[in-house]
Design an enzyme around this catalytic site. Structure first.
Site, short mmCIF file in Angstrom:
data_model
loop_
_atom_site.label_atom_id
_atom_site.label_comp_id
_atom_site.label_asym_id
_atom_site.label_seq_id
_atom_site.Cartn_x
_atom_site.Cartn_y
_atom_site.Cartn_z
N ASP A 1 31.38 23.35 17.60
CA ASP A 1 32.07 23.29 18.64
C ASP A 1 33.52 23.64 18.63
O ASP A 1 33.97 23.42 17.07
CB ASP A 1 32.11 21.88 19.23
CG ASP A 1 30.88 21.38 20.21
OD1 ASP A 1 30.31 22.42 20.61
OD2 ASP A 1 30.50 20.38 20.38
N TYR B 1 24.77 18.23 7.48
CA TYR B 1 26.39 18.15 8.03
C TYR B 1 26.86 16.99 7.10
O TYR B 1 26.20 15.82 6.72
CB TYR B 1 26.05 17.64 9.51
CG TYR B 1 25.97 18.54 10.66
CD1 TYR B 1 26.89 19.55 11.00
CD2 TYR B 1 24.76 19.10 10.76
CE1 TYR B 1 26.76 20.46 11.97
CE2 TYR B 1 24.38 20.05 11.74
CZ TYR B 1 25.53 20.85 12.34
OH TYR B 1 25.17 21.67 13.11
#
Length: 258
Positions: free
Chosen positions: A54, A112
Site C-alpha cells: 500500500d 514482514y
C-alpha cells in the site's frame, strides 16, 4: 529467445501510492515498467510481483519477474536498471529464472517486519520509516500474545473488512517482537498475509503491551472472526515487506526457527 528475469528490489514507499499501477499516480510498478519500456525501445513489458504494498509501505525484499528478449547478464541487468530507476527504488539482486517461476504463485512464505519508535519525543527523521507509539509497553506480554498466532488459523479478525478474499486461513510460522532501545521491531513469517493483516495485529498487540487487553485476547479474537473486535490498524509507514521465500516448506521452517 525470451528469458524470464527475477529481481529482488527494495523501495522507500513514502512517495509512492503503493506498488500496483494506478492511473495518474506514482507507483513502484509504474516506475519499473517505464524503465523496461525504454530499454525495449517502446515495447511494454509487464512486471509481476510477489504481492502488492500500500501507499507508504516499504520493501527490502520485494520479488518481481518479467519476460524479455534482451540478452543481458544478471550484472548487466542490475546495472542498467539501477542507472535508470529513481532514487527510491533499487535492484538488489538479479538472476535468470526458470520459465515456470512466478514471483507470486511460486512463493512458499513471506516475511514482514514492522518498526515502532517508543521514545517520548517524536523523531522527525524517522517519521516516514516507523510508527510512533510513546507509551510504556510490556514486551513479554506482547510476545506471549504473538505466540498464540503461531500455527494455522482463520485470520478474519485481523484483516480489513474491505477484503474480498473468502479463504482467510493462513499459517503463521513466526511472530515476535524485539526491542533495541526505544525501537521495537515486529517480525512475522507466514504462508501468506491478508489485506492489512500485519498492521491490525500490530495495532492489537500494542494495546496488549499497554495493558488495555490480555494476551489471551488473541485466542478470543481468532475464534470470533470479527474485525470490529480487534485493535486499530497501525500506520503504513512502519511496515516493510522484508523477504519472500521460494524454498520448500521444510526449509522455510528451518529458516524461521533459526
Amino acid at each position: 529467445m525470451t528469458q524470464r528475469i527475477k529481481c529482488i528490489i527494495a523501495y522507500d514507499g513514502t512517495h509512492f501510492s503503493g506498488y500496483q499501477i494506478q492511473p495518474g499516480k506514482r507507483t513502484v510498478q509504474g516506475e519499473f515498467e517505464e524503465v523496461l519500456r525504454r530499454m525495449h525501445k517502446g515495447t511494454k513489458v509487464r512486471v509481476a510481483a510477489s504481492g502488492r504494498t500500500d501507499a507508504g509501505v516499504h520493501a527490502y525484499g520485494q520479488v518481481i519477474h518479467f519476460d524479455t528478449p534482451l540478452s543481458l547478464s544478471s550484472e548487466q541487468w542490475k546495472k542498467a536498471l539501477n542507472a535508470q530507476l529513481p532514487d527510491d527504488i533499487v535492484v538488489r539482486f538479479v538472476q535468470e529464472a526458470d520459465a515456470d517461476f512466478h514471483a507470486r504463485f511460486s512463493a512458499k512464505a513471506k516475511e514482514y517486519r514492522y518498526k515502532v519508535w517508543t521514545a517520548a519525543e517524536r523523531d522527525v527523521f524517522r517519521r516516514h520509516y516507523c510508527a510512533w507509539h510513546p507509551y510504556s509497553l510490556h514486551i513479554s506480554a506482547m510476545n506471549e500474545a504473538l505466540r498464540l498466532l503461531h500455527g494455522t488459523h482463520d485470520f478474519t479478525s485481523f484483516c480489513s473488512a474491505k477484503t474480498s478474499i473468502e479463504d482467510r486461513v493462513r499459517t503463521m510460522y513466526r511472530a515476535e517482537v524485539k526491542a533495541d532501545g526505544p525501537m521495537l521491531e515486529f517480525r512475522f513469517v507466514g504462508s501468506g498475509f491478508l489485506y492489512n493483516m500485519v498492521r491490525i495485529i500490530v495495532g492489537t498487540v500494542l494495546e496488549i503491551g499497554q495493558g488495555k487487553r490480555s494476551p489471551a485476547d488473541i485466542s478470543t479474537l481468532l475464534a470470533a472472526k470479527d474485525r470490529r473486535l480487534a485493535g486499530p490498524t497501525a500506520p503504513a509507514e512502519g511496515l516493510y515487506l522484508w523477504r519472500v521465500y521460494y524454498e520448500d516448506e521444510c526449509l522455510v521452517h528451518s529458516l524461521v526457527d533459526g
